[in-house]
Design a protein around this motif. Structure first.
Motif, PDB file in Angstrom:
ATOM      1  N   ALA A  95       0.847  -1.204   0.000  1.00 40.37           N
ATOM      2  CA  ALA A  95       0.000   0.000   0.000  1.00 40.37           C
ATOM      3  C   ALA A  95       0.875   1.244   0.000  1.00 40.37           C
ATOM      4  N   PRO A  96       0.499   2.274  -0.760  1.00 37.01           N
ATOM      5  CA  PRO A  96       1.276   3.517  -0.748  1.00 37.01           C
ATOM      6  C   PRO A  96       1.266   4.138   0.642  1.00 37.01           C
ATOM      7  N   ALA A  97       2.321   4.820   0.940  1.00 37.01           N
ATOM      8  CA  ALA A  97       2.444   5.493   2.224  1.00 37.01           C
ATOM      9  C   ALA A  97       1.454   6.654   2.301  1.00 37.01           C
ATOM     10  N   PRO A  98       1.097   7.096   3.524  1.00 30.56           N
ATOM     11  CA  PRO A  98       0.149   8.222   3.654  1.00 30.56           C
ATOM     12  C   PRO A  98       0.652   9.504   2.984  1.00 30.56           C
ATOM     13  N   ASN A  99       1.973   9.670   2.978  1.00 36.18           N
ATOM     14  CA  ASN A  99       2.533  10.883   2.352  1.00 36.18           C
ATOM     15  C   ASN A  99       3.131  10.576   0.975  1.00 36.18           C
ATOM     16  N   ASP A 100       2.562   9.616   0.273  1.00 35.43           N
ATOM     17  CA  ASP A 100       3.055   9.264  -1.068  1.00 35.43           C
ATOM     18  C   ASP A 100       3.001  10.505  -1.982  1.00 35.43           C
ATOM     19  N   PRO A 101       4.079  10.765  -2.775  1.00 33.58           N
ATOM     20  CA  PRO A 101       4.105  11.979  -3.623  1.00 33.58           C
ATOM     21  C   PRO A 101       2.947  12.043  -4.616  1.00 33.58           C
ATOM     22  N   ASP A 102       2.580  10.882  -5.199  1.00 40.08           N
ATOM     23  CA  ASP A 102       1.478  10.904  -6.158  1.00 40.08           C
ATOM     24  C   ASP A 102       0.150  11.229  -5.482  1.00 40.08           C
ATOM     25  N   ALA A 103      -0.067  10.694  -4.294  1.00 38.43           N
ATOM     26  CA  ALA A 103      -1.299  10.985  -3.566  1.00 38.43           C
ATOM     27  C   ALA A 103      -1.357  12.450  -3.148  1.00 38.43           C
ATOM     28  N   VAL A 104      -0.223  12.983  -2.657  1.00 35.18           N
ATOM     29  CA  VAL A 104      -0.173  14.395  -2.264  1.00 35.18           C
ATOM     30  C   VAL A 104      -0.442  15.299  -3.463  1.00 35.18           C
ATOM     31  N   GLN A 105       0.217  14.977  -4.597  1.00 33.30           N
ATOM     32  CA  GLN A 105       0.021  15.796  -5.806  1.00 33.30           C
ATOM     33  C   GLN A 105      -1.408  15.696  -6.315  1.00 33.30           C
ATOM     34  N   LEU A 106      -2.015  14.500  -6.222  1.00 31.94           N
ATOM     35  CA  LEU A 106      -3.384  14.322  -6.702  1.00 31.94           C
ATOM     36  C   LEU A 106      -4.365  15.147  -5.884  1.00 31.94           C
ATOM     37  N   LEU A 112      -7.043  22.455  -6.958  1.00 32.48           N
ATOM     38  CA  LEU A 112      -6.891  23.486  -7.987  1.00 32.48           C
ATOM     39  C   LEU A 112      -7.998  23.389  -9.037  1.00 32.48           C
ATOM     40  N   LEU A 113      -8.407  22.165  -9.336  1.00 34.61           N
ATOM     41  CA  LEU A 113      -9.466  21.967 -10.327  1.00 34.61           C
ATOM     42  C   LEU A 113     -10.862  22.145  -9.746  1.00 34.61           C
ATOM     43  N   LYS A 114     -10.929  22.336  -8.421  1.00 37.64           N
ATOM     44  CA  LYS A 114     -12.206  22.520  -7.722  1.00 37.64           C
ATOM     45  C   LYS A 114     -13.126  21.314  -7.937  1.00 37.64           C
ATOM     46  N   ILE A 115     -12.509  20.118  -7.896  1.00 33.33           N
ATOM     47  CA  ILE A 115     -13.263  18.867  -7.999  1.00 33.33           C
ATOM     48  C   ILE A 115     -13.412  18.291  -6.586  1.00 33.33           C
ATOM     49  N   GLU A 116     -14.630  18.206  -6.112  1.00 37.62           N
ATOM     50  CA  GLU A 116     -14.897  17.685  -4.768  1.00 37.62           C
ATOM     51  C   GLU A 116     -15.354  16.234  -4.859  1.00 37.62           C
ATOM     52  N   VAL A 117     -14.523  15.344  -4.316  1.00 40.28           N
ATOM     53  CA  VAL A 117     -14.840  13.910  -4.284  1.00 40.28           C
ATOM     54  C   VAL A 117     -15.201  13.534  -2.847  1.00 40.28           C
ATOM     55  N   ARG A 118     -16.308  12.868  -2.695  1.00 35.05           N
ATOM     56  CA  ARG A 118     -16.772  12.515  -1.353  1.00 35.05           C
ATOM     57  C   ARG A 118     -15.719  11.688  -0.607  1.00 35.05           C
ATOM     58  N   ASP A 119     -15.521  12.060   0.665  1.00 34.36           N
ATOM     59  CA  ASP A 119     -14.616  11.349   1.577  1.00 34.36           C
ATOM     60  C   ASP A 119     -13.150  11.501   1.205  1.00 34.36           C
ATOM     61  N   VAL A 120     -12.810  12.444   0.343  1.00 33.69           N
ATOM     62  CA  VAL A 120     -11.406  12.677  -0.013  1.00 33.69           C
ATOM     63  C   VAL A 120     -11.030  14.069   0.473  1.00 33.69           C
ATOM     64  N   ILE A 122      -7.651  14.363   2.554  1.00 38.45           N
ATOM     65  CA  ILE A 122      -6.196  14.358   2.747  1.00 38.45           C
ATOM     66  C   ILE A 122      -5.610  13.220   1.915  1.00 38.45           C
ATOM     67  N   PRO A 123      -4.259  13.157   1.746  1.00 45.53           N
ATOM     68  CA  PRO A 123      -3.650  12.124   0.888  1.00 45.53           C
ATOM     69  C   PRO A 123      -4.005  10.700   1.262  1.00 45.53           C
ATOM     70  N   VAL A 127      -6.299   6.439  -1.757  1.00 42.74           N
ATOM     71  CA  VAL A 127      -6.291   5.042  -2.171  1.00 42.74           C
ATOM     72  C   VAL A 127      -7.669   4.392  -2.026  1.00 42.74           C
ATOM     73  N   PRO A 128      -8.371   4.548  -0.897  1.00 45.52           N
ATOM     74  CA  PRO A 128      -9.698   3.908  -0.796  1.00 45.52           C
ATOM     75  C   PRO A 128     -10.712   4.420  -1.813  1.00 45.52           C
ATOM     76  N   ASN A 129     -10.513   5.639  -2.286  1.00 45.88           N
ATOM     77  CA  ASN A 129     -11.485   6.247  -3.216  1.00 45.88           C
ATOM     78  C   ASN A 129     -10.891   6.470  -4.609  1.00 45.88           C
ATOM     79  N   LEU A 130      -9.868   5.685  -4.964  1.00 45.83           N
ATOM     80  CA  LEU A 130      -9.157   5.941  -6.223  1.00 45.83           C
ATOM     81  C   LEU A 130     -10.065   5.744  -7.442  1.00 45.83           C
ATOM     82  N   GLU A 131     -10.892   4.714  -7.437  1.00 49.23           N
ATOM     83  CA  GLU A 131     -11.755   4.471  -8.591  1.00 49.23           C
ATOM     84  C   GLU A 131     -12.753   5.609  -8.793  1.00 49.23           C
ATOM     85  N   ARG A 132     -13.303   6.119  -7.671  1.00 44.01           N
ATOM     86  CA  ARG A 132     -14.244   7.246  -7.781  1.00 44.01           C
ATOM     87  C   ARG A 132     -13.523   8.492  -8.310  1.00 44.01           C
ATOM     88  N   ILE A 133     -12.282   8.726  -7.873  1.00 45.62           N
ATOM     89  CA  ILE A 133     -11.510   9.884  -8.362  1.00 45.62           C
ATOM     90  C   ILE A 133     -11.293   9.782  -9.872  1.00 45.62           C
TER      91      ILE A 133
END
Length: 564
Positions: A95-106, A112-120, A122-123, A127-133
C-alpha cells in the motif's frame, strides 16, 4: 524593408502585413495615423475574452491530464503482482504510504481543479477512493475538451466577422478606416472590383454565366474589371458574354466540349477581338465555319490536345488573334503554313526532349507568332530565327527557381525569359537577373505567402512591359503593392465566397491579385508615340488591339504558357 517615413508609407505598411513591430511605425507615427483618421484602434473585446477563456481551459486540461497520470500510477502500484512467472500465488501489493508523492500531488490538483470527491480530504483518503476519483477526472476531462472545441469555434467565427486588422506588437490591433483605404493607390481598382463582384455574384444574378464565374472567378473578374476601367457597364459586359454563350451552346460540337475553362477561354478571346463591333463575334457561331475550323486544325493539333477540349482557344490563337478572321484565306493560309514550318523545325530540334503534346503545341504557337510579327516566312531566315529562339529558351530554362517537374515545363518557363530578351542569348542576362530578384522577394520566405511561378511570371511580364514603356517600377515597390492587394483579397468576404468552391485551382486568387496590381501599375502611364513592343508571351497582348498601354492579363483565358 525600409522604415516608413511618411503617413502614406506607414499606412501602406499596415495594409500589407498581418503583424508589424511598433518600432517600424514609431509611436508618434501611429498616433499621427490615428489623428488623421486613416486607422482606428480595434479593441476586439469579445475575441480577447474568448482567447483568455481558451488559455484557461488549456491550463485546466493540462492539470486534468497530470491528475490522471498520478491516479494511473497509483492504480498500477495497487494491482496484484504474480511471482516467479505465475508459478507462485499472487502477492499482495504494498500500500502507498500516507505521504506518497502521487497521492499528495493528486489532492493538490483536485483542489486546484475545484473537484470535490466525497470522503477525499487528505492524501491517505486517495487510495480507498481511487476508482471514484478516476471517474470524476474522466467526466471533467471530456467536458473540458468539449468546452475547448466550442471556444475554438467561437474564436474562429469572431475572426471571420471581425474586419481585417493588423497587430502592432505592443500596441494592439489597428485597421484601416474607409478614408485610409481610399488613400491607398489601389483604391480605384478595388472600387471596380466591388462593382464587378456585385454584378457577377450578387443576389440578382443567376444567369447562364453564373456557373462560368463560379468555375473561373479569377479570369472572368479580371476581364470584367478591365472592361469597367475602360468605361463599360457591368451589365453590358455580362450581357455580351451570355449572348455569345447561349449562341454557341446551340452548336453540339461546342456544347459537348468537356473542359468548361476552355469554353470560357474561347468566349473571352472572341469578346476581346470584337469589342468595337460585338456582332462580329457571332460570325464564328456557324456550323459550317466551325467544321472548317476543325478541319484546318486536324493537321496541326495533336489528338490528345484536341480531346482535352482546348482546341477552340488554340484555334482562336492561330486564326483569330491579331486581326485575323476565319474564312479569309489571305489570312488563314499563310498562318497555317507558317505554323507548320515552325512545328517541323521545332520537332527536329526537340526530338530528344521529353515534352508533352500540349506544351509542344503552345511553344510552337508562340514561336510562330514571334516569327510572323518579325515578317518571317518559311525559309532559311525563319529556320535560323526558330533555332536561335529555342537555344535562348533552353539556356533561360536553367534560371528556374526550383525543379518544375519536367523538361517541357522548364522549357516553357525559359521561353518567357527568352521572349523578354528578344529571343537573343546575348541579352538573356538582364531578364534572368530581374526574375531572380522578383523571386527572392515574393517566391521565398513564408510558405503560406509564397506565390507560384505562374504568378511570378505575370509579375515579371508586368514589370518588363512597364520598362519598355519608359515607366520602370522597382521590384520592392511592386512587391509591397502585391502584399497589400493580396491581404485585402484574403480578408474580403465576397472574394472569399467566390474562391471557396471545389472548382477553384491553386493560384487563382493570387492571379486575381496580380491582375489588380498590373492595373494599378499601368494607370496613368503615358504611352510614347510610335512604340509597339512585342506582345507578352502569354498571347494576351495579341488581343489588345495594338494598345501598348494596357496591362497583361493573367488567368485561364490568357496569361502564361504554364497556366493552360
Amino acid at each position: 524593408m525600409e522604415t516608413p517615413t511618411t503617413p502614406l508609407d506607414r499606412l501602406k505598411c499596415l495594409a500589407a502585413s498581418e503583424a508589424v513591430p511598433l518600432e517600424a511605425l514609431g509611436r508618434d507615427g501611429l498616433d499621427e495615423l490615428l489623428a488623421l483618421g486613416l486607422v482606428q484602434k480595434d479593441e476586439r473585446p469579445l475575441q480577447a475574452s474568448l482567447e483568455g477563456r481558451y488559455e484557461a481551459l488549456q491550463e485546466t486540461h493540462r492539470r486534468i491530464v497530470e491528475a490522471k497520470g498520478c491516479a494511473d500510477r497509483l492504480q498500477r502500484r495497487l494491482a496484484p503482482r504474480s511471482r516467479l512467472a505465475g508459478f507462485l500465488p499472487l502477492g499482495a501489493p504494498a500500500a502507498p504510504a500516507p505521504n506518497d508523492p502521487d497521492a499528495v500531488q493528486l489532492v493538490r490538483l483536485l483542489e486546484l481543479l475545484k473537484i470535490e470527491v466525497r470522503d477525499v480530504r487528505i492524501p491517505k483518503d486517495v487510495v480507498p477512493n481511487l476508482e471514484r476519483i478516476q471517474d470524476y477526472l474522466q467526466v471533467e476531462g471530456r467536458e473540458c475538451l468539449d468546452r475547448l472545441a466550442e471556444t475554438d469555434r467561437e474564436i474562429d467565427q469572431v475572426q471571420r466577422e471581425t474586419p481585417p486588422g493588423t497587430q502592432v506588437e505592443g500596441a494592439g490591433y489597428f485597421r484601416l478606416t474607409a478614408a485610409g483605404e481610399a488613400t491607398l493607390p489601389e483604391a480605384p481598382e478595388f472600387e471596380l472590383l466591388e462593382t464587378a463582384l456585385q454584378a457577377a455574384f450578387g443576389p440578382g444574378h443567376r444567369g447562364p454565366s453564373f456557373l462560368h464565374f463560379k468555375e473561373d472567378p479569377s479570369g472572368l473578374l479580371s476581364l470584367l474589371v478591365d472592361r469597367l476601367a475602360a468605361g463599360d457597364r457591368p451589365s453590358v459586359v455580362i450581357g455580351e458574354y451570355e449572348g455569345l454563350l447561349e449562341a454557341f451552346e446551340r452548336l453540339p460540337m461546342f456544347a459537348d466540349s468537356p473542359a468548361l475553362r476552355a469554353k470560357i477561354a474561347f468566349l473571352v478571346r472572341l469578346m476581346r477581338t470584337s469589342r468595337e463591333d460585338p456582332k462580329r463575334a457571332y460570325l464564328w457561331c456557324n456550323r459550317d465555319r466551325m467544321n472548317l475550323l476543325l478541319t484546318r486544325m486536324q493537321g496541326v493539333l495533336p489528338p490528345t490536345v484536341a480531346a482535352s477540349g482546348w482546341r477552340w482557344p488554340y484555334a482562336a490563337d492561330i486564326f483569330l488573334v491579331d486581326g485575323g478572321l476565319m474564312g479569309d484565306e489571305s489570312v488563314v493560309e499563310p498562318r497555317i503554313r507558317l505554323f507548320e514550318a515552325v512545328h517541323r523545325i521545332q520537332a527536329d530540334l526537340l526530338q530528344d526532349v521529353r515534352i508533352r503534346d500540349g506544351q509542344f503545341f503552345r511553344l510552337a504557337l508562340v514561336l510562330a507568332h514571334a516569327a510572323r510579327l518579325r515578317n518571317f516566312s518559311p525559309g532559311i531566315l525563319m529556320d535560323r530565327f526558330v533555332r536561335q529562339a529555342l537555344e535562348a529558351a533552353m539556356e533561360a530554362a536553367q534560371a528556374a527557381p526550383y525543379d518544375l517537374g519536367d523538361r517541357g515545363t522548364a522549357l516553357l518557363f525559359g521561353t518567357h525569359l527568352a521572349h523578354a530578351a528578344g529571343f537573343s542569348k546575348a541579352r538573356l542576362q538582364g531578364p534572368m537577373q530581374a526574375f531572380a530578384a522578383l523571386h527572392a522577394r515574393l517566391g521565398d520566405g513564408d510558405p503560406a505567402l509564397r506565390v507560384s511561378v505562374q504568378v511570378l511570371l505575370h509579375a515579371f511580364a508586368t514589370l518588363d512591359r512597364l520598362e519598355r514603356l519608359g515607366a520602370p517600377l522597382t521590384v520592392e515597390a511592386y512587391a509591397d503593392l502585391f502584399d497589400r492587394v493580396r491581404k485585402r483579397l484574403r480578408h474580403h468576404k465576397a472574394v472569399g465566397r467566390a474562391f471557396s468552391t471545389a472548382r477553384i485551382k491553386a493560384g487563382d486568387e493570387a492571379a486575381l491579385a496580380s491582375n489588380l496590381c498590373a492595373m494599378v501599375c499601368f494607370r496613368g502611364v503615358a504611352v510614347p508615340e510610335r512604340l509597339q513592343p512585342p506582345p507578352d508571351v502569354g498571347l494576351a497582348g495579341l488581343y489588345e488591339g495594338r494598345a501598348t498601354g494596357r496591362p497583361p492579363l493573367l488567368g485561364s483565358p490568357f496569361g502564361t504558357l504554364l497556366l493552360v
